[in-house]
Design a protein around this motif. Structure first.
Motif, PDB file in Angstrom:
ATOM      1  N   ILE A  42      14.883 -14.448 -84.667  1.00 43.26           N
ATOM      2  CA  ILE A  42      14.985 -13.314 -85.584  1.00 43.26           C
ATOM      3  C   ILE A  42      13.637 -12.622 -85.479  1.00 43.26           C
ATOM      4  CG2 ILE A  42      15.284 -12.561 -87.971  1.00 43.26           C
ATOM      5  CD1 ILE A  42      16.986 -15.056 -88.410  1.00 43.26           C
ATOM      6  N   MET A  43      13.560 -11.713 -84.534  1.00 41.18           N
ATOM      7  CA  MET A  43      12.301 -11.053 -84.233  1.00 41.18           C
ATOM      8  C   MET A  43      11.899 -10.123 -85.375  1.00 41.18           C
ATOM      9  SD  MET A  43      11.668 -12.420 -81.491  1.00 41.18           S
ATOM     10  CE  MET A  43      12.407 -13.226 -80.118  1.00 41.18           C
ATOM     11  N   VAL A  44      10.693 -10.319 -85.838  1.00 47.43           N
ATOM     12  CA  VAL A  44      10.153  -9.486 -86.910  1.00 47.43           C
ATOM     13  C   VAL A  44       8.656  -9.366 -86.680  1.00 47.43           C
ATOM     14  CG1 VAL A  44       9.842 -11.424 -88.499  1.00 47.43           C
ATOM     15  CG2 VAL A  44      10.118  -9.138 -89.406  1.00 47.43           C
ATOM     16  N   VAL A  45       8.103  -8.244 -87.063  1.00 42.82           N
ATOM     17  CA  VAL A  45       6.669  -8.022 -86.903  1.00 42.82           C
ATOM     18  C   VAL A  45       6.031  -7.923 -88.281  1.00 42.82           C
ATOM     19  CG1 VAL A  45       6.875  -6.897 -84.658  1.00 42.82           C
ATOM     20  CG2 VAL A  45       7.012  -5.533 -86.729  1.00 42.82           C
ATOM     21  N   GLU A  46       4.710  -8.069 -88.322  1.00 39.04           N
ATOM     22  CA  GLU A  46       3.993  -8.006 -89.589  1.00 39.04           C
ATOM     23  C   GLU A  46       4.293  -6.715 -90.344  1.00 39.04           C
ATOM     24  OE1 GLU A  46      -0.181  -8.832 -89.317  1.00 39.04           O
ATOM     25  OE2 GLU A  46       0.152 -10.656 -88.158  1.00 39.04           O
ATOM     26  N   GLY A  47       4.438  -5.622 -89.602  1.00 40.24           N
ATOM     27  CA  GLY A  47       4.705  -4.329 -90.228  1.00 40.24           C
ATOM     28  C   GLY A  47       6.043  -4.263 -90.935  1.00 40.24           C
ATOM     29  N   THR A  48       6.927  -5.186 -90.624  1.00 37.66           N
ATOM     30  CA  THR A  48       8.210  -5.292 -91.314  1.00 37.66           C
ATOM     31  C   THR A  48       8.130  -6.341 -92.418  1.00 37.66           C
ATOM     32  OG1 THR A  48       9.401  -4.722 -89.289  1.00 37.66           O
ATOM     33  CG2 THR A  48      10.671  -5.823 -91.009  1.00 37.66           C
ATOM     34  N   LEU A  49       7.466  -7.452 -92.133  1.00 39.75           N
ATOM     35  CA  LEU A  49       7.422  -8.578 -93.066  1.00 39.75           C
ATOM     36  C   LEU A  49       6.674  -8.247 -94.353  1.00 39.75           C
ATOM     37  CD1 LEU A  49       8.083 -11.533 -93.677  1.00 39.75           C
ATOM     38  CD2 LEU A  49       5.940 -12.146 -92.526  1.00 39.75           C
ATOM     39  N   TYR A  50       5.473  -7.704 -94.241  1.00 41.20           N
ATOM     40  CA  TYR A  50       4.652  -7.499 -95.436  1.00 41.20           C
ATOM     41  C   TYR A  50       5.268  -6.529 -96.439  1.00 41.20           C
ATOM     42  CZ  TYR A  50       1.045 -10.501 -93.561  1.00 41.20           C
ATOM     43  OH  TYR A  50       0.365 -11.585 -93.097  1.00 41.20           O
ATOM     44  N   PRO A  51       5.842  -5.403 -96.015  1.00 43.98           N
ATOM     45  CA  PRO A  51       6.514  -4.544 -97.004  1.00 43.98           C
ATOM     46  C   PRO A  51       7.709  -5.241 -97.670  1.00 43.98           C
ATOM     47  CG  PRO A  51       6.060  -3.304 -95.013  1.00 43.98           C
ATOM     48  CD  PRO A  51       5.746  -4.740 -94.712  1.00 43.98           C
ATOM     49  N   LEU A  52       8.428  -6.065 -96.905  1.00 44.10           N
ATOM     50  CA  LEU A  52       9.555  -6.793 -97.469  1.00 44.10           C
ATOM     51  C   LEU A  52       9.071  -7.818 -98.496  1.00 44.10           C
ATOM     52  CD1 LEU A  52      12.524  -7.441 -97.655  1.00 44.10           C
ATOM     53  CD2 LEU A  52      12.313  -8.795 -95.580  1.00 44.10           C
ATOM     54  N   LEU A  53       7.995  -8.522 -98.184  1.00 38.64           N
ATOM     55  CA  LEU A  53       7.425  -9.476 -99.138  1.00 38.64           C
ATOM     56  C   LEU A  53       6.976  -8.768-100.414  1.00 38.64           C
ATOM     57  CD1 LEU A  53       5.386 -11.751 -96.702  1.00 38.64           C
ATOM     58  CD2 LEU A  53       7.457 -12.394 -97.976  1.00 38.64           C
ATOM     59  N   THR A  54       6.373  -7.615-100.269  1.00 40.00           N
ATOM     60  CA  THR A  54       5.935  -6.833-101.436  1.00 40.00           C
ATOM     61  C   THR A  54       7.135  -6.413-102.275  1.00 40.00           C
ATOM     62  OG1 THR A  54       3.962  -6.053-100.286  1.00 40.00           O
ATOM     63  CG2 THR A  54       4.720  -4.741-102.165  1.00 40.00           C
ATOM     64  N   ARG A  55       8.191  -5.961-101.620  1.00 39.55           N
ATOM     65  CA  ARG A  55       9.393  -5.547-102.339  1.00 39.55           C
ATOM     66  C   ARG A  55      10.018  -6.732-103.084  1.00 39.55           C
ATOM     67  NH1 ARG A  55      12.666  -3.656 -98.318  1.00 39.55           N
ATOM     68  NH2 ARG A  55      14.280  -5.191 -98.606  1.00 39.55           N
ATOM     69  N   LEU A  56      10.067  -7.891-102.451  1.00 40.45           N
ATOM     70  CA  LEU A  56      10.614  -9.086-103.094  1.00 40.45           C
ATOM     71  C   LEU A  56       9.735  -9.536-104.261  1.00 40.45           C
ATOM     72  CD1 LEU A  56      11.722 -11.044 -99.900  1.00 40.45           C
ATOM     73  CD2 LEU A  56      13.239 -10.008-101.615  1.00 40.45           C
ATOM     74  N   LYS A  57       8.423  -9.408-104.111  1.00 40.07           N
ATOM     75  CA  LYS A  57       7.488  -9.738-105.194  1.00 40.07           C
ATOM     76  C   LYS A  57       7.686  -8.783-106.365  1.00 40.07           C
ATOM     77  CE  LYS A  57       3.228 -10.838-107.044  1.00 40.07           C
ATOM     78  NZ  LYS A  57       3.450 -10.317-108.364  1.00 40.07           N
ATOM     79  N   ASN A  58       7.788  -7.484-106.075  1.00 38.29           N
ATOM     80  CA  ASN A  58       7.970  -6.485-107.126  1.00 38.29           C
ATOM     81  C   ASN A  58       9.297  -6.650-107.859  1.00 38.29           C
ATOM     82  OD1 ASN A  58       5.471  -5.421-106.521  1.00 38.29           O
ATOM     83  ND2 ASN A  58       6.283  -3.736-105.311  1.00 38.29           N
ATOM     84  N   ALA A  59      10.288  -7.212-107.181  1.00 42.55           N
ATOM     85  CA  ALA A  59      11.591  -7.463-107.794  1.00 42.55           C
ATOM     86  C   ALA A  59      11.573  -8.733-108.645  1.00 42.55           C
ATOM     87  CB  ALA A  59      12.667  -7.568-106.718  1.00 42.55           C
ATOM     88  N   GLY A  60      10.473  -9.488-108.585  1.00 41.06           N
ATOM     89  CA  GLY A  60      10.358 -10.709-109.372  1.00 41.06           C
ATOM     90  C   GLY A  60      10.903 -11.944-108.694  1.00 41.06           C
ATOM     91  N   PHE A  61      11.208 -11.850-107.401  1.00 39.30           N
ATOM     92  CA  PHE A  61      11.774 -12.981-106.667  1.00 39.30           C
ATOM     93  C   PHE A  61      10.709 -13.896-106.075  1.00 39.30           C
ATOM     94  CE2 PHE A  61      15.402  -9.864-105.673  1.00 39.30           C
ATOM     95  CZ  PHE A  61      16.016 -10.130-106.885  1.00 39.30           C
ATOM     96  N   LEU A  62       9.517 -13.367-105.874  1.00 44.15           N
ATOM     97  CA  LEU A  62       8.419 -14.128-105.281  1.00 44.15           C
ATOM     98  C   LEU A  62       7.173 -14.020-106.144  1.00 44.15           C
ATOM     99  CD1 LEU A  62       8.415 -12.895-101.551  1.00 44.15           C
ATOM    100  CD2 LEU A  62       9.619 -14.859-102.509  1.00 44.15           C
ATOM    101  N   ASP A  63       6.324 -14.994-105.969  1.00 43.23           N
ATOM    102  CA  ASP A  63       4.972 -14.928-106.496  1.00 43.23           C
ATOM    103  C   ASP A  63       4.080 -15.444-105.378  1.00 43.23           C
ATOM    104  OD1 ASP A  63       2.965 -14.392-108.257  1.00 43.23           O
ATOM    105  OD2 ASP A  63       3.537 -15.925-109.718  1.00 43.23           O
TER     106      ASP A  63
END
Length: 113
Positions: A42-63
């Motif tokens: 599942i090829m992914v680059v940092e430029g895709t991962l970090y915004p997704l992590l931020t979005r998941l954090k902002n949604a309250g799913f991650l800390d």
């Protein structure tokens, strides 16, 4: 339609699910997520991962928490919140249903007449 584009779109559709699943196993550093995703093809680059992590954090799913590193600056380790765990459970149910539906279509038990 380009087959490579179709493959990319299919992988993108399950990326969030895979990331949450990886994080659900315990604290994880972003580069470790990238390694696991890449090894699973599942090829992914940092430029895709970090915004997704931020979005998941902002949604309250991650800390996350910062952990000092002996080899450089502190590292951010991600963890699943309770809300994230509940969301992941729902994604699992959806995945199981979707997988069953696709298998029913791609591997029918009786031919259509």
């Amino acid at each position: 339609m380009d087959i490579e584009n179709a493959k990319v779109q299919m992988r993108k559709g399950i990326l969030e699910f895979c990331i949450l699943q990886i994080i659900s196993r315990g604290e994880v550093y972003a580069s470790n997520m990238l390694e696991e995703l890449t090894s699973a093809k599942i090829m992914v680059v940092e430029g895709t991962l970090y915004p997704l992590l931020t979005r998941l954090k902002n949604a309250g799913f991650l800390d996350y928490k910062w952990v000092e590193s002996s080899s450089g600056p502190p590292r951010k380790y991600y963890v699943l919140t309770e809300k994230g765990g509940e969301f992941l459970e729902e994604l699992h149910l959806t995945w199981d249903e979707l997988q069953g539906s696709v298998l029913q279509i791609t591997n029918p038990t009786t031919p259509n007449s």
